[in-house]
Design an enzyme around this catalytic site. Structure first.
Site, PDB file in Angstrom:
ATOM      1  CB  CYS A  29     -27.789  77.536  50.036  1.00 37.06           C
ATOM      2  SG  CYS A  29     -28.696  79.087  49.812  1.00 37.06           S
ATOM      3  CE1 TYR A 171     -28.489  87.978  47.705  1.00 32.94           C
ATOM      4  CE2 TYR A 171     -29.949  86.694  49.107  1.00 32.94           C
ATOM      5  CZ  TYR A 171     -29.200  86.814  47.958  1.00 32.94           C
ATOM      6  OH  TYR A 171     -29.155  85.773  47.070  1.00 32.94           O
ATOM      7  CG  HIS A 174     -28.314  85.349  43.660  1.00 32.24           C
ATOM      8  ND1 HIS A 174     -27.724  85.558  44.885  1.00 32.24           N
ATOM      9  CD2 HIS A 174     -27.319  84.918  42.849  1.00 32.24           C
ATOM     10  CE1 HIS A 174     -26.436  85.252  44.809  1.00 32.24           C
ATOM     11  NE2 HIS A 174     -26.162  84.864  43.587  1.00 32.24           N
ATOM     12  CG  ASP A 267     -23.247  84.077  41.733  1.00 32.36           C
ATOM     13  OD1 ASP A 267     -22.076  84.346  41.426  1.00 32.36           O
ATOM     14  OD2 ASP A 267     -23.673  84.151  42.902  1.00 32.36           O
TER      15      ASP A 267
END
Length: 699
Positions: A29, A171, A174, A267
């Site tokens: 991001c 995806y 997370h 992460d």
């Protein structure tokens, strides 16, 4: 001659496409998203120019029922979004790299505050995206909903193909997407074919991969991003349990495995809590289960470590987000043998705050990050000097070092003066605090570059007065004299000095950083830290004192300790560490009075007061800019005839600028930016109006 780094520049096949090397910028991001596509495209294009063989988007919403507002991520809801995404693929392809897109349907992570339609997830439950506490619940997906999400994902993949993407992601990482939420037992209580056994819980993810391969797999690679461990033990995926089994189950289905750990705070752990390669022990099994290429991350900045990861068979691509932000040209520098020119990531996560604070991405090490389009800045190229003017810079902290380095790169003759014996300013001092050692890279990299420049002269142990500057004849002065922590507790909460701030054993952070004897003389005493700064300093000093045997209480007006560190993904770790060290926490309290042997706290909500015993007190509130030199020089700007010193007439100062903390105290990233901005703007015509381009909707 062969180089040990040659292996990093081998092409690697990913399904129907070929990456030119093993450097892979994984999705991350950036605060631009669909709101600022020009800025996003220019930033990604810079990575490709710097040698990253694959450059990916951030998570990209595939449908309005997965709306990630208030965050600004990618968006590919319909054909109208194709042109903005094509800006990025064109910028990446221009430099021979592959472009990847991370398609995302976020389930419980999407409160849909903008679209105002019900969020869809494996079961009905409170959403966890947005603020994390939005009073919003999802709708339990029925079979038609599942078919619709599969259709939307397939249509988004086809749009991505038309936009020019080479790699299309499914995806499941997370904890953020419906694909991973179906897999996780704590979110999936279904009794149909999408619930129960692991094979059933993986079904939705498998279908997304198969649908995507069928739709675009002829010309596009289909990648999977999957978190193999959530660090939750039996309550989540583990790399020895179901995380392992999912990879084994789908091993040959995608064209590439992009593997990591969840959540984002694990992460992208800060360097204060996790070092280079920290994910290896979790992801190293993946290559044993698949013949497909594997990419992983670990904030690798050392070329030797990068080569080792490939040679040891941990992964096929070296994945990076933060190192590619700190130095978009890291691959090219390795290829060209310019290893000491690499701007190594310091792991501070200021880049993350672009997303978490809804603003364009920024970086402590790389002041050009996020400025590629709006200011036209390049991390390696800067306009040459316009004249033979000489520049004197006073102060060799982060702002002064960057100004000297960038002006030296432009070709100007620069004199850098520092009052202290050692250069580095606040970076030198703060990097000696617990967990902040890697922050020293901010000064080390700049000093390495400056030492190569014959046109930059450095003079440590050289405090300067206004009179001395005027006597020197310097005509172009940049002051980067930093700031000092206030000693009276005045800050964003208290506007009057704390009663008793001038008593014995009341200190500022500068006192503790400047004099280790302050701590050693009061070991085992009761220490009170009053933190109205709310970033790392209060917590770091509490850790410093606690690990030196002191009994520490941390008082803060905020509802959480180190409140702003939420945005760098480390607040919970900071609080956990302090609690483990026995630090007593007093949120929502101000320090109302300091006595000789106790302090008085006042609760900001109830007004209730508490007394705590004290031997030492540290006040972490506002800072005072060291601008007296600037004020003195401003006052000396009269015509030369009225400023004679002896028989010599002094030259009038032609340009005077104050930068960094001396102008307005801020974080280190802003000090570096201020130094870079001063170097870029020196000797240039002043631009009226907004000094950067603004992305606007055309009507």
């Amino acid at each position: 001659m062969t180089s040990p780094f040659d292996i990093l520049f081998e092409p690697v096949q990913i399904g129907p496409v070929t990456a030119p090397n093993r450097f892979y910028q994984v999705p991350h991001c950036n605060g631009f998203g669909h709101r600022m596509p020009q800025g996003m495209a220019a930033m990604r294009g810079m990575k490709a120019e710097g040698g990253w063989g694959v450059v990916c988007t951030e998570e990209t919403e595939i449908h309005h029922s997965s709306d990630l507002s208030p965050y600004f991520e990618g968006r590919i809801w319909d054909d109208g979004d194709i042109p903005t995404l094509a800006l990025m693929t064109e910028a990446v392809h221009k430099h021979g790299a592959l472009a990847g897109i991370e398609l995302s349907y976020n389930g419980i992570d999407a409160p849909n505050l903008y679209s105002r339609v019900p969020s869809l997830a494996p079961r009905s439950m409170g959403t966890v995206g947005g603020s994390g506490y939005d009073p919003v619940q999802t709708r339990r997906m029925d079979k038609e909903d599942i078919r619709n999400v599969r259709k939307w994902h397939r249509e988004a993949a086809l749009r991505a193909k038309r936009a020019g993407f080479d790699i299309i992601y499914c995806y499941a990482g997370h904890g953020m997407t419906a694909a991973i939420q179906f897999i996780l037992k704590r979110y999936n209580d279904r009794t149909d074919e999408y619930g129960g056994s692991l094979e059933n819980r993986v079904r939705f993810f498998r279908e997304l991969i198969e649908d995507t391969k069928e739709a675009v797999g002829d010309t596009c690679a289909v990648a999977v991003r999957f978190a193999v461990d959530e660090l939750l033990g039996e309550d989540g995926l583990t790399h020895q349990g179901e995380g392992y089994e999912v990879v084994a189950m789908l091993a040959e289905l995608p064209d590439l495995w992009d593997v990591n750990i969840s959540g984002w705070n694990n992460d992208s752990i800060t360097s204060r809590f996790g070092k280079e390669g920290h994910q290896e022990k979790y992801i190293s099994f993946v290559k044993q289960l698949t013949t497909k290429p594997v990419v992983g991350v670990g904030r690798y900045t050392s070329p030797d470590s990068i080569v080792s990861v490939i040679q040891r068979g941990v992964m096929d691509f070296i994945g990076a987000a933060r190192p590619s932000i700190a130095d978009p040209f890291l691959p090219n520098k390795i290829k060209e043998g310019r290893v000491d020119d690499i701007r190594e990531c310091i792991g501070c996560n200021i880049c993350v705050t672009g997303d978490t604070r809804f603003v364009p991405i920024r970086c402590t090490q790389n002041p050009t990050m996020g400025e590629e389009w709006r200011r036209g800045w390049h991390p390696e190229i800067i306009s040459p000097k316009k004249s033979n003017k000489e520049v004197m810079i006073v102060g060799a902290g982060p702002a002064g070092l960057e100004a000297a380095r960038a002006l030296g790169q432009r070709g100007y003759q620069v004199t850098l003066l520092e009052a202290r014996k050692e250069l580095g300013g606040r970076v030198l001092r703060e990097s000696a605090l617990p967990g902040l050692n890697e922050w020293r890279r901010v000064m080390d990299w700049r000093l390495t570059q400056i030492k190569k420049m014959k046109n930059v002269s450095v003079y440590p142990s050289s405090p300067m007065t206004a009179e001395e500057i005027l006597e020197s004849g310097g005509q172009n002065i940049i002051l980067a004299t930093g700031a000092r922590w206030r000693r009276d507790g005045i800050g964003r909460t208290l506007w009057k000095p704390i009663t008793g701030h001038d008593l014995e054993n009341v200190f500022s952070p500068d006192d503790l950083m400047d004099n280790a004897l302050v701590i050693s003389n009061l070991v085992s005493g009761n220490w009170i830290i009053y933190d109205d700064d709310h970033y790392y300093m209060g917590g770091v000093l509490a850790e410093l004192l606690a690990t030196n045997g002191c009994k520490v209480s941390l008082v803060t007006p905020a509802p959480l300790v180190s409140y702003w560190s939420q945005y760098t993904l480390e607040q919970e770790r900071i609080q956990h560490k302090l609690m483990k060290l026995g630090v007593k926490l007093y949120p929502q309290n101000v320090l109302s009075e300091i006595g000789n042997d106790c302090v008085c706290l006042s609760n900001t909500i109830s007004g209730d007061e508490v007394e705590l015993p004290r031997d030492g007190v540290v006040l972490v509130s506002d800072r005072t800019p060291n601008d007296t030199l600037y004020q003195a020089l401003c006052a000396s700007s009269a015509p030369p005839a009225s400023r004679n010193s002896g028989s010599a007439q002094r030259e009038i100062i032609k340009s005077l600028r104050i930068i960094g903390d001396a102008e307005a105290p801020n974080i280190i990233a802003q000090a570096v930016f201020a130094g870079h901005l001063a170097a870029r703007e020196f000797d240039e015509e002043k631009v009226e109006g907004t000094p950067f381009r603004v992305e606007r909707i055309m009507i």
